[in-house]
Every structure is written in structure tokens, then in C-alpha cells.
Scaffold this active site. Structure first.
Site, short mmCIF file in Angstrom:
data_model
loop_
_atom_site.label_atom_id
_atom_site.label_comp_id
_atom_site.label_asym_id
_atom_site.label_seq_id
_atom_site.Cartn_x
_atom_site.Cartn_y
_atom_site.Cartn_z
N ASP A 233 -2.01 6.57 6.35
CA ASP A 233 -2.83 5.77 5.89
C ASP A 233 -3.08 4.70 6.98
O ASP A 233 -2.35 4.06 7.14
CB ASP A 233 -2.53 5.06 4.60
CG ASP A 233 -3.20 3.90 4.14
OD1 ASP A 233 -4.56 3.81 4.68
OD2 ASP A 233 -3.20 3.19 3.23
N TRP B 46 1.01 -1.15 0.00
CA TRP B 46 0.03 -0.12 0.02
C TRP B 46 1.05 1.29 0.07
O TRP B 46 0.62 2.38 -0.51
CB TRP B 46 -0.89 -0.10 1.15
CG TRP B 46 -1.96 -1.05 1.10
CD1 TRP B 46 -2.23 -2.05 1.93
CD2 TRP B 46 -2.94 -1.27 -0.01
NE1 TRP B 46 -3.04 -2.74 1.61
CE2 TRP B 46 -3.88 -2.43 0.16
CE3 TRP B 46 -3.18 -0.49 -1.35
CZ2 TRP B 46 -4.70 -2.90 -0.46
CZ3 TRP B 46 -4.20 -1.16 -1.97
CH2 TRP B 46 -5.03 -2.13 -1.80
N LYS C 146 -12.54 -1.97 6.68
CA LYS C 146 -11.82 -2.91 7.61
C LYS C 146 -12.12 -2.80 9.11
O LYS C 146 -12.83 -3.63 9.56
CB LYS C 146 -10.15 -2.60 7.59
CG LYS C 146 -9.46 -3.44 6.22
CD LYS C 146 -9.31 -2.54 5.26
CE LYS C 146 -8.82 -3.29 4.17
NZ LYS C 146 -7.91 -2.19 3.00
C1 LIG Z 1 -7.44 -1.70 2.01
C2 LIG Z 1 -6.17 -0.97 2.16
C3 LIG Z 1 -6.17 0.21 1.15
C4 LIG Z 1 -6.88 0.36 -0.02
O1 LIG Z 1 -8.20 0.75 0.29
P1 LIG Z 1 -9.28 1.06 -0.93
O2 LIG Z 1 -10.28 1.66 0.02
O3 LIG Z 1 -9.68 -0.14 -1.30
O4 LIG Z 1 -8.79 2.04 -1.69
C5 LIG Z 1 -4.95 1.06 1.18
N1 LIG Z 1 -4.25 1.08 2.33
C6 LIG Z 1 -4.30 0.16 3.36
C7 LIG Z 1 -3.36 0.04 4.44
C8 LIG Z 1 -5.28 -0.71 3.25
O5 LIG Z 1 -5.23 -1.83 4.28
#
Ligand SMILES: *Cc1c(COP(=O)(O)O)cnc(C)c1O
Length: 360
Positions: A171, A102, A195
Site C-alpha cells: 500500500d 492502515w 495524497k
Molecule cells: C489514506 C490512506 C489509505 C486510505 O485511502 P482511501 O483511498 O481513503 O481508502 C490507505 N492507506 C494509506 C497508507 C493511506 O495513507
């Protein structure tokens, strides 16, 4: 119906009580005779839902007055672009800590916008740990980290120490609301909801007001954070149902005893599984270094591909869902976000021990 244990990485488990509440209100929200999905986003009923979500998030996470909570769309992935578009001027350099897939994707989008620099990485060690030293560029615009690496199963245990003049951007898609953090350490936090916060469709952004003032002025309206701040995230139609679900999840977190309690249970859940791995005489191997282990995504491998396949197949027969590792790295992964009950982790631990004794 057969009992299912949900270890999906995202979209992931939601608390059963939340789903039941949504079901009970699905056709008639608070005597409106309408579903939340059918309400105008300008109606008092909807505005109350969004207001409640924001106030509860601020309370649970201790978000100070000088921060705004925004609701955006496009997932965490659109934030990969929005962050540099707003906060990377041409005479500065965006700094990234590379700790997994990511963060690589986040860096890739920043490169399209301007100058970038890798301040730390564990790529050469297959992302098995969180780097412990940083090397910032000259004139950094910000430092970006991925607080929990969903795919590799590693997690930052403390915030990197950098001068307070440099905005720290995180993030937190896969560990927001899972443990106490100091919001003041960050200038911007973003998280796709699917999540720990609710269903997919909404991205929560927590942004410091003084960073908000620095947004680039040349951007398309919908990419500018100020658009969301000035219009209470109602410039256009927000994902109303996802925000409603978020508000129910936040109610649930509060009922559990807030983040302190959730954090304690998350620790017990993770330790239950790591204990099985560590006491398996090498049958299960956890690739993440112990000091960097994630409390949200427990990754592990078995001695051979065949055993992995058999393990996943038998797990499925026993009702364990979502245990295959990410398609990029294989192996196994149990995602144990807030909504996964500790009982489910104990059942999985039992199953893993049983499987090992059958094959060793
Ligand atoms: C799942 C995830 C993403 C992607 O998220 P989307 O909402 O599908 O764009 C980005 N960063 C992390 C750390 C993730 O776990």
C-alpha cells in the site's frame, strides 16, 4: 485572498500549475466545446488522456513491460479486500507487517477471507518504528506492507528481503512517486490518488502480469483485477476527471525533473522540519524513531495539551492548514507530499521556531 499553506493529510495539496491548467481547460477541452467531465469515456479524446497518464507513469516510475497499470475505484480501502479475495487461496496464509492503522485495516479485511499471519509488528511500541526482522508463516500467499504510515509518520527505508517466490504487495497511498523505488521488488502496488497523485476517486494499481494470472476465478467482475487488465480499465465508466487530473500531475512531476529531483526536494523539505524538532531542546518531540522517520508525514507533539491547542490555533491564524494530528493519536502532523512547496515548509519551520521562543 490570504496566503494559505496546505499541510492536509489527504485529500492534500495539488500543484498550483495543475489547478490552473485544469481551470483553463474546464469548459472547453482541446476545442471539443465540452468539459473533460462531459466527454464519453469511449471517445478518442478521453482515451488519449488515459493513455498519456499510463505511459507517463510507466516512464516516471520505470515500470517494466511485464507489469500492468490499472485504474480502479473504492480507494486504497477497497484494495484491502481485493488483494486477499484475488490472491489468498484457502490452503495458504497471507502475511502482514503491522506498522500502523492502515495496515491493521488491511489485515482485518484479509482475516475475513482466509488465513493470516503477522510477520512483523511495532504495535507494542506504539508504531514508532518500522520492524527490522520478519517471521514469515509456512506457505505464504504474499507479504503485505504499508510503505508509508500516514498517521504515525514512519516509512520503510528499504524493501523487506524475502524470497523472490513470495509476492510482495505494498500500500503506497502516501508515498508513491515521492522517491525512486525498484518496481521489480513488488508484485503489486496500490495507491489511492489523493495524497501524491491527484484528487480522490481513482486508485492506481501496478501489478505484475504473472500475479495477474493467479487471480481467483470466483469473484464478482468488478473485484477481479483481470477485468481491469483485459478492458484497459474501461470495463465500466472510470473516474474520468480524476484520471485527467492524474495526467496533469504526472506532467507536472516530469517538468520538475522527474522522481530523482522530486525525491531530493522531498528530503530537503522533511529535513527542514525535523531539524526544528531536533534542535528544540525537547519542546517539540517527534515520536517516530529517527531511522524510521517519514519524509511525507512529519508527526510531532508539544509539552502539553494546552500548548498543542494554542499552537494549532495560532498556526491557523497564520494560514497553516491541516496541522492537527490524526484523530486517533492527536498531536500535530505536517503532511508534505510532492505538491507542497519547499518554501511552505520553510515558513512552517520559522513559525515553529518563533512559537517555541515565545513559550520557552
Ligand atoms: C489514506 C490512506 C489509505 C486510505 O485511502 P482511501 O483511498 O481513503 O481508502 C490507505 N492507506 C494509506 C497508507 C493511506 O495513507
Amino acid at each position: 485572498m490570504k496566503k494559505v499553506y496546505n499541510f492536509n493529510a489527504g485529500p492534500a495539496a495539488l500543484p498550483k500549475e495543475v489547478l490552473q491548467k485544469a481551470q483553463s481547460e474546464l469548459l472547453n477541452y482541446q476545442e471539443t466545446g465540452l468539459s473533460v467531465m462531459e466527454l464519453s469515456h469511449r471517445s478518442p479524446h478521453y482515451e488519449q488522456i488515459q493513455h498519456n497518464a499510463t505511459e507517463l507513469l510507466k516512464k516516471l516510475m520505470n515500470i517494466p513491460e511485464n507489469y500492468e497499470v490499472l485504474y480502479m475505484q473504492g480507494g486504497a480501502s477497497l484494495q484491502f479486500s481485493a488483494v486477499p479475495l484475488n490472491f489468498l487461496p484457502s490452503d495458504q496464509t497471507a502475511n502482514y507487517c503491522l506498522t500502523g492503522s492502515w495496515s491493521e485495516k488491511a489485515l482485518k479485511e484479509a482475516k475475513r477471507v482466509g488465513n493470516t499471519h503477522i510477520a512483523a509488528t511495532s504495535k507494542e511500541q506504539n508504531y514508532t518504528h518500522i520492524p527490522n526482522s520478519l517471521n514469515l508463516s509456512d506457505n505464504p500467499a504474499y507479504l503485505h506492507i504499508t510503505s508509508n504510515n500516514t498517521i504515525f509518520g514512519t516509512q520503510w527505508k528499504s524493501t523487506p528481503s524475502i524470497p523472490s517466490s513470495i509476492p510482495l504487495i505494498a500500500d503506497m497511498s502516501s508515498d508513491i512517486l515521492s522517491k525512486q523505488i525498484r518496481i521489480e521488488d513488488y508484485s503489486l502496488i496500490y495507491a489511492g490518488a489523493q495524497k501524491n497523485l491527484g484528487p480522490s476517486g481513482v486508485t492506481v494499481v501496478i501489478i505484475k502480469k504473472d500475479l495477474l494470472e493467479q487471480c481467483s476465478t470466483n469473484l464478482p467482475t468488478m473485484l477481479n483485477y483481470q477485468t481491469y487488465a483485459k478492458n484497459n480499465s474501461l470495463y465500466n465508466t472510470p473516474p474520468t476527471f480524476s484520471i485527467y487530473m492524474l495526467s496533469l500531475v504526472l506532467d507536472w512531476v516530469e517538468k520538475q525533473g522527474g522522481i530523482t529531483k522530486i525525491e531530493q526536494i522531498n528530503g530537503e523539505k522533511a529535513n527542514t522540519l525535523y531539524h526544528v524538532i531536533d534542535s528544540s531542546n525537547g519542546f517539540y518531540h517527534g515520536p517516530a524513531r529517527k531511522d524510521s522517520r517519514s519524509y511525507m508525514n512529519v508527526t510531532f507533539t508539544l509539552p502539553t495539551e494546552e500548548l498543542t491547542t494554542t499552537f494549532l490555533q495560532q498556526a491557523k491564524e497564520h494560514g497553516f492548514v491541516g496541522l492537527a494530528g490524526h484523530r486517533l493519536i492527536g498531536g500535530c502532523r505536517a503532511s508534505i507530499y510532492n505538491a507542497v512547496p519547499i518554501e511552505d515548509c520553510k515558513e512552517l519551520a520559522k513559525f515553529m521556531e518563533q512559537f517555541r521562543t515565545n513559550f520557552m
